[in-house]
Design an enzyme around this catalytic site. Structure first.
Site, short mmCIF file in Angstrom:
data_model
loop_
_atom_site.label_atom_id
_atom_site.label_comp_id
_atom_site.label_asym_id
_atom_site.label_seq_id
_atom_site.Cartn_x
_atom_site.Cartn_y
_atom_site.Cartn_z
N LYS A 104 1.01 -1.25 0.02
CA LYS A 104 0.20 0.03 0.17
C LYS A 104 0.83 1.25 0.00
O LYS A 104 0.42 2.31 -0.74
CB LYS A 104 -0.91 0.12 1.29
CG LYS A 104 -2.07 -0.87 1.19
CD LYS A 104 -3.19 -0.34 1.06
CE LYS A 104 -4.46 -1.28 0.57
NZ LYS A 104 -4.82 -2.50 1.34
N LYS A 114 -3.43 -11.31 -9.31
CA LYS A 114 -4.40 -11.71 -8.22
C LYS A 114 -5.73 -11.04 -8.31
O LYS A 114 -5.74 -10.00 -8.50
CB LYS A 114 -3.86 -11.65 -6.95
CG LYS A 114 -4.55 -11.92 -5.77
CD LYS A 114 -4.18 -11.31 -4.48
CE LYS A 114 -5.35 -10.67 -3.88
NZ LYS A 114 -5.72 -10.97 -2.23
N LYS A 133 -10.81 -7.02 -5.20
CA LYS A 133 -11.67 -6.01 -5.17
C LYS A 133 -10.51 -4.54 -5.52
O LYS A 133 -11.36 -3.59 -6.16
CB LYS A 133 -12.29 -5.85 -3.83
CG LYS A 133 -13.22 -6.73 -3.45
CD LYS A 133 -13.74 -6.55 -2.00
CE LYS A 133 -13.86 -7.97 -1.51
NZ LYS A 133 -13.46 -7.89 -0.06
P1 ADP Z 1 -9.54 -8.50 -1.68
O1 ADP Z 1 -8.41 -8.82 -2.10
O2 ADP Z 1 -10.59 -8.65 -2.77
O3 ADP Z 1 -10.01 -7.27 -1.00
P2 ADP Z 1 -9.84 -9.97 0.70
O4 ADP Z 1 -8.72 -9.34 1.36
O5 ADP Z 1 -11.43 -9.05 1.33
O6 ADP Z 1 -10.15 -9.90 -0.70
O7 ADP Z 1 -10.33 -11.44 1.00
C1 ADP Z 1 -11.12 -12.18 1.75
C2 ADP Z 1 -10.58 -13.61 1.60
O8 ADP Z 1 -10.35 -14.27 0.14
C3 ADP Z 1 -9.25 -13.99 2.12
O9 ADP Z 1 -9.08 -15.14 3.00
C4 ADP Z 1 -8.30 -14.03 1.07
O10 ADP Z 1 -7.10 -14.67 1.09
C5 ADP Z 1 -9.29 -14.44 -0.16
N1 ADP Z 1 -8.89 -14.25 -1.21
C6 ADP Z 1 -9.02 -13.08 -1.93
N2 ADP Z 1 -8.62 -12.81 -3.14
C7 ADP Z 1 -8.09 -14.13 -3.68
C8 ADP Z 1 -7.63 -14.85 -4.74
N3 ADP Z 1 -7.56 -14.00 -5.70
N4 ADP Z 1 -7.19 -15.88 -4.55
C9 ADP Z 1 -7.42 -16.77 -3.53
N5 ADP Z 1 -7.95 -16.30 -2.16
C10 ADP Z 1 -8.36 -14.90 -2.35
#
Ligand code: ADP
Ligand code: TRP
Length: 325
Positions: A110, A194, A197
């Protein structure tokens, strides 16, 4: 065995969330005591729109329930309904070395994205977030934490903090294990990075049909004609996502590309249709649940009550150990 995971209400949930965290958690709900919460305190580090937070919180609850979280088996609640999370976070933060947090990739990434002199726009919550996450996990004596690979380091921080607290104040916390399924550790997004969001590269679980189709048909690929064989088909993002939905069908699509005479347009169309049908039963269930938001709020309130019982016991133990009782 106690299983715990959390998802932030910071946007619409996507295939990465589903395969990385939700599906493993839903499968585990039959194998132990499952505790799944909506991490709304965490979402405050990145989202400051109150109405949007309220909406996303209900959405995450609907998504979880629609995809198979069974409130008769798993406890589901809103993090802020159990303020013990933040109280424990203070006990933990006083023994957390600064260096441990400074090394966290999510924070470093970040900061790296900021320009010169913009560090002032980084809030302390973003820096301290892994301590709150440690509190979330330790508060419930969790043994297993199903998450995607991006959360692995935060789990290590949790373990370090727990070991240090136990060392200073005596055995208090259970040391948790991450549960990361290698096949879905990092679900790729539309651009091959990856899926997240924050990268605007997601396939939402419950997006609008037209918009989802447009997104999938718009995935950029190379300029090879349909006729050309594609010997590197296994690297194709849509093939990879297809395999997550159905390994056999994904492999069949890969072979079609490899053989030649099969274009990217056909692949994307087949994928969209498969994806749409895959989530159709969940979509129907979600619409039913969404029609009765009071029932969902009741599930969350019941969950908070059940979570509070455990949270109070653990917090009392930690307060006693550290002379706060
Ligand atoms: P984002 O990156 O979209 O903000 P979050 O950080 O809220 O997602 O993630 C919520 C859960 O989903 C966590 O356990 C995270 O490891 C999993 N997760 C998010 N994106 C992925 C991805 N691309 N592949 C595998 N797991 C993911
Ligand atoms: N940090 C996690 C994420 O962004 C969400 C989260 C908060 C979490 N507390 C947790 C996950 C405790 C597992 C356990 O995805």
């Amino acid at each position: 065995m106690r299983i715990l995971t959390g998802i932030q209400p910071s946007g619409a949930l996507h295939l990465g969330n589903y395969f990385g965290a939700m599906l493993p958690a839903i499968q585990l709900q039959n194998q132990g005591e499952a505790f799944y919460f909506i991490a709304n305190y965490h979402s405050m580090t990145s989202l400051t729109d109150a109405d949007l937070r309220r909406r996303f919180t209900l959405d995450v609850a609907l998504d979880w329930l629609a995809c198979g979280l069974d409130p008769a088996k798993a406890v589901i609640w809103r993090q802020s309904d159990v303020p013990e999370h933040t109280e424990l976070a203070w006990l933990l933060t006083t023994i957390t070395p600064m260096g441990l947090l400074e090394r966290c990739h999510s924070f470093k990434d970040k900061v790296a994205k900021l320009g010169d002199g913009e560090i002032g726009s980084v809030n302390h919550g973003l820096f301290a977030y892994p301590v709150l996450m440690a509190a979330d996990i330790l508060l419930y004596d969790s043994n297993v934490v199903p998450v995607g690979k991006d959360q692995k380091q935060h789990l290590e921080v949790t373990r370090d903090i727990a070991l240090k607290f136990n060392h200073i104040y005596g055995e208090t916390f259970v040391i948790p294990e991450p549960r990361i399924q290698e096949s879905v550790a990092v679900v790729p997004g539309l651009d091959g990075q990856k899926m997240s969001k924050s990268y605007n590269n997601t396939i939402e679980l419950f997006g609008d049909e037209k918009a989802t189709k447009k997104k999938i048909m718009g995935i950029v690929m190379d300029s090879r004609t349909p006729e050309e064989p594609k010997p590197d088909a296994e690297k194709n993002v849509v093939v990879q996502l297809f395999k997550l939905l159905n390994a056999e069908e994904g492999a069949r699509q890969e072979e079609l590309l490899r053989a030649g005479g099969y274009g990217y347009g056909s692949l994307k169309k087949a994928f969209f249709e498969y994806f749409w049908n895959y989530f159709a039963p969940y979509r129907a269930r979600r619409a039913e649940l969404a029609a009765d938001p009071a029932a969902v709020q009741k599930i969350l309130a019941d969950g908070a009550q059940r979570a509070t019982v455990i949270a109070r016991q653990t917090l009392a133990r930690a307060k006693k150990a550290s002379g706060l009782d």
